[in-house]
Enzyme design. Structure first.
Site, short mmCIF file in Angstrom:
data_model
loop_
_atom_site.label_atom_id
_atom_site.label_comp_id
_atom_site.label_asym_id
_atom_site.label_seq_id
_atom_site.Cartn_x
_atom_site.Cartn_y
_atom_site.Cartn_z
N SER A 122 0.82 -1.22 0.00
CA SER A 122 0.00 0.00 0.00
C SER A 122 0.85 1.26 0.00
O SER A 122 0.32 2.36 -0.20
CB SER A 122 -0.92 0.01 1.22
OG SER A 122 -0.16 0.00 2.42
N HIS A 143 -2.03 -2.65 -5.99
CA HIS A 143 -2.53 -2.35 -4.65
C HIS A 143 -4.04 -2.53 -4.60
O HIS A 143 -4.80 -1.68 -5.03
CB HIS A 143 -2.14 -0.92 -4.26
CG HIS A 143 -2.68 -0.50 -2.93
ND1 HIS A 143 -2.99 0.82 -2.63
CD2 HIS A 143 -2.98 -1.21 -1.82
CE1 HIS A 143 -3.44 0.89 -1.41
NE2 HIS A 143 -3.45 -0.32 -0.89
N GLU A 155 -4.87 -0.04 -7.58
CA GLU A 155 -3.84 0.84 -8.14
C GLU A 155 -2.77 -0.01 -8.82
O GLU A 155 -2.23 -0.93 -8.21
CB GLU A 155 -3.20 1.69 -7.04
CG GLU A 155 -4.14 2.71 -6.42
CD GLU A 155 -3.47 3.53 -5.33
OE1 GLU A 155 -3.52 4.76 -5.40
OE2 GLU A 155 -2.90 2.92 -4.39
N ASN A 194 -3.56 7.08 -1.08
CA ASN A 194 -3.06 7.44 0.25
C ASN A 194 -2.37 8.80 0.26
O ASN A 194 -2.28 9.45 1.31
CB ASN A 194 -2.11 6.35 0.76
CG ASN A 194 -2.87 5.11 1.21
OD1 ASN A 194 -4.02 5.21 1.65
ND2 ASN A 194 -2.26 3.95 1.08
#
Length: 654
Positions: A122, A143, A155, A194
């Site tokens: 991640s 991800h 992702e 993120n």
């Protein structure tokens, strides 16, 4: 399943992510080997998959039996045999770079030379992992989000040496899982989702640390005023305060004092019983809507928009990819680039400059790309362009929409999809506006039938997006949008294709349609009374006319849900069918309509709709006038001739 030239998949790790990825790959038809370092871990992961599949089967969300899917899953403890025949290996080990590099070094030795090597990390560097191999061009990030079975986003991340062929193969594999991939074209820390989430978490923490706000003020404002699914402190308590702390430490980013204090006190959130809220001796998350009235939401969102600008300016991702990422990966009410365009990028820039000048903190320094957009006059929706282009209000015909998809086929079928699966297709003001704009701008002469459905497999629409209406005044709320009447009055027949939840405003949209076909697992209700409200969008009156007084009042007064069987029995829907028969049943309805006489259907809809609210005498007069009008059409001549010749008519709308 998309043809990806991938047949055998190996997943390394049987924890939450590992067994989740194994499950979605097996559901999609791939042969999968799930490997972990201990037999007990593998066995637990396999049992978790079996339990999940059984739940999906109970909800009629599997196209095959549980045993058929499980039959494609093998398990292993030894690494070499687990990957020996793999076309794709997905590493889902704990987030430690030393461990991941050891795994990739072994994969370099044991996996076939032409295998794709992927990591589900991640936040860790794909580039650094790839240095453990002699084939960095074959290493890619994939991800998945937790839980993989439910979360639609993946992702696809380039390392510095990842080849386009590798990234494209990974992208196609994700699509074959019926997931939505986005490219992350540079190996930046935090990738896309993120990176945008960072300021949502840490800026409120800085504000609380500096006594500029309280925890409850921040959470209440971001949820009830801005419509985010959870407040920043509520979210961190759920995921674990230590998780974000370690990510920031590893990235070398400053840690807000309140976050550091909580970690040092071992108050890490729900898992320890206490975090930003007290879950053992207190009420847990206990903020109220009124708590957030004075919180500066722009300060938080300006930083998020700034991070998005950095990603776009550095060619990490496009605005479309970023918006897709935060909507699907985080459940945000809208894309952050769209949000910036709505606020006005000049407003965002002014806010950042003011905060940077006041605090001299680097986190407020405006990104060069944001400055460039503003200097070019691309300040957002009002200017016609920002991150996105919005075109001219004078453009003829339907435009491009961000919350719905549509397709008009040659036979006149207009298919409309509500595209907010991460919000269970909740109807926001923007989405309702797009429905109205589409039906108001499309040439009805090109349309013979309209279908509405919800994206994903959870809901047609689970109701109104309450957060999206939070800033309305009472007088504004009395006339939010004409969308429901636009659907009701559209000249061609409309069909609601209902799979999953159809609640509140979603039911009101379905009631505005002429016909309603549902899967057997669909749920219906008008829960507004539980919020102290009544159904809007014509809901009370259409329920009354469709169900009659007794059943309409039961649905509205009790606010309960009813299943599809009862909805069909009551006459709320036309059909309730098993999921496997749903598409065929809808197709039967659609075929009858698109092959029918366009003028006759238009007149029939108008007479039926208006006659319902007229006296019998007036309604009969409308019926007679409509009948007489149709007698002079070419379609009637074609219909009678076809009947006489014992053939199917070919109506042209003349």
């Amino acid at each position: 399943m998309t043809d990806t030239n991938i047949g055998q998949v190996s997943v390394l790790g049987a924890g939450n992510m590992g067994h989740g990825i194994t499950e979605v790959a097996a559901i999609a038809g791939y042969d999968v080997t799930m490997r972990d370092v201990e037999e007990d871990l593998v066995a637990d992961g396999y049992e978790d998959i079996k339990w999940s599949l059984e739940k999906l089967a109970e909800k009629d969300h599997l196209d095959e039996s549980v045993d058929e899917v499980l039959g494609r899953i093998d398990t292993a403890v030894e690494l070499e045999p687990a990957v020996a025949d793999a076309d794709l290996v997905i590493e889902a080990a704990p987030e430690r770079m030393d461990l991941k590099k050891d795994i990739f070094g072994d994969l370099d030795a044991f996996a076939p030379d032409d295998a794709l090597l992927a990591s589900n990390t991640s936040s860790l560097s794909i580039t650094e992992m790839a240095t453990a191999t002699s084939r960095p061009e074959d290493v890619v990030g994939m991800h998945f989000f937790n839980p993989p079975v439910k979360m639609n986003l993946v992702e696809v991340i380039y390392g510095e040496e990842t080849s386009d062929e590798t990234a494209e193969a990974a992208y196609e594999f994700v699509e074959s899982l019926d997931k939505t991939p986005i490219y992350v074209r540079k190996d930046v820390h935090g990738f896309v989702v993120n990176t945008v989430l960072g300021p949502f978490i840490d800026e409120p923490a800085w504000m609380v640390s500096n006594e500029e706000a309280t925890i409850r003020e921040a959470d209440a404002a971001m949820v009830h005023r801005r419509g985010y699914p959870m407040g920043p402190f509520e979210l961190v308590d759920l995921s674990g305060i230590d998780v974000g702390y370690h990510v920031r430490t590893e990235a070398g980013r400053p840690i807000p004092p309140i976050m550091k204090e909580k970690v040092e006190a071992d108050e890490l959130g729900r898992k320890t019983g206490r975090g930003y809220y007290d879950y053992e001796n207190g009420d847990g998350v206990d903020y109220e809507p009124s708590d957030g009235e004075n919180f500066d939401t722009l300060r938080v969102e300006a930083r998020m928009v700034n991070e998005a600008a950095r990603l776009v300016g550095d060619d990490v991702a496009t605005p479309e990819e970023i918006d897709t990422g935060v909507r699907l990966g985080l459940g945000f009410p809208e894309g952050i680039c769209r949000r910036g365009d709505e606020i006005g990028l000049d407003v965002v820039l002014d806010k950042l400059r003011s905060l940077h000048e006041k605090t001299e903190q680097d986190r407020f320094e405006p990104d060069d790309y944001l400055v460039e957009l503003v200097e070019q006059g691309r300040t957002g929706e009002d200017a016609g362009s920002g991150f996105h282009d919005y075109g001219s209000d004078g453009d003829a015909g339907p435009g491009e929409y961000r919350l719905l998809n549509y397709e008009l086929s040659e036979n006149g079928l207009l298919e409309v999809e509500l595209d907010r699966p991460e919000r269970m297709n909740a109807l926001s003001m923007s989405l309702l506006g797009e429905i109205d704009a589409l039906l108001s701008s499309v040439n009805s002469d090109d349309v013979r039938c309209v279908t509405f459905e919800g994206a994903g497999d959870r809901a047609f629409s689970a109701g109104a997006d309450i957060g999206g209406f939070a800033d309305l005044t009472p007088t504004d709320a009395m006339d939010v949008t004409p969308a429901f009447e636009t659907v009701n009055d559209f000249e061609r027949p409309t069909i609601a294709k209902i799979d999953g939840y159809c609640l509140g405003a979603g039911l009101e949209l379905a009631l505005a349609c002429d016909l309603r076909v549902a899967t057997a697992n669909a749920k219906f209700g008008s829960p507004e009374i539980g919020l102290g409200l009544i159904p809007g969008g014509g809901g009370t009156q259409r329920l009354l006319r469709v169900l009659g007084e007794t059943r309409a009042k039961e649905l509205v007064f009790r606010g309960n849900r009813i299943d599809a069987e009862r909805a069909e029995e009551w006459g709320l829907i036309n059909r309730a069918v098993p999921a496997k028969e749903f598409d065929d049943t809808v197709s039967d309805f659609v075929d009858d309509i698109v092959e029918g006489p366009p003028i006759g259907l238009k007149v029939a809809k108008k007479v039926l709709n208006q006659g319902a609210d007229a006296s019998l005498e007036a309604a009969l007069t409308m019926e007679s006038q409509g009948f007489g009008l149709l007698m002079g059409t070419e379609d009637v001549r074609e219909g009678t001739t076809a009947f006489r010749d014992d053939r199917d008519p070919e109506f042209r709308g003349e």
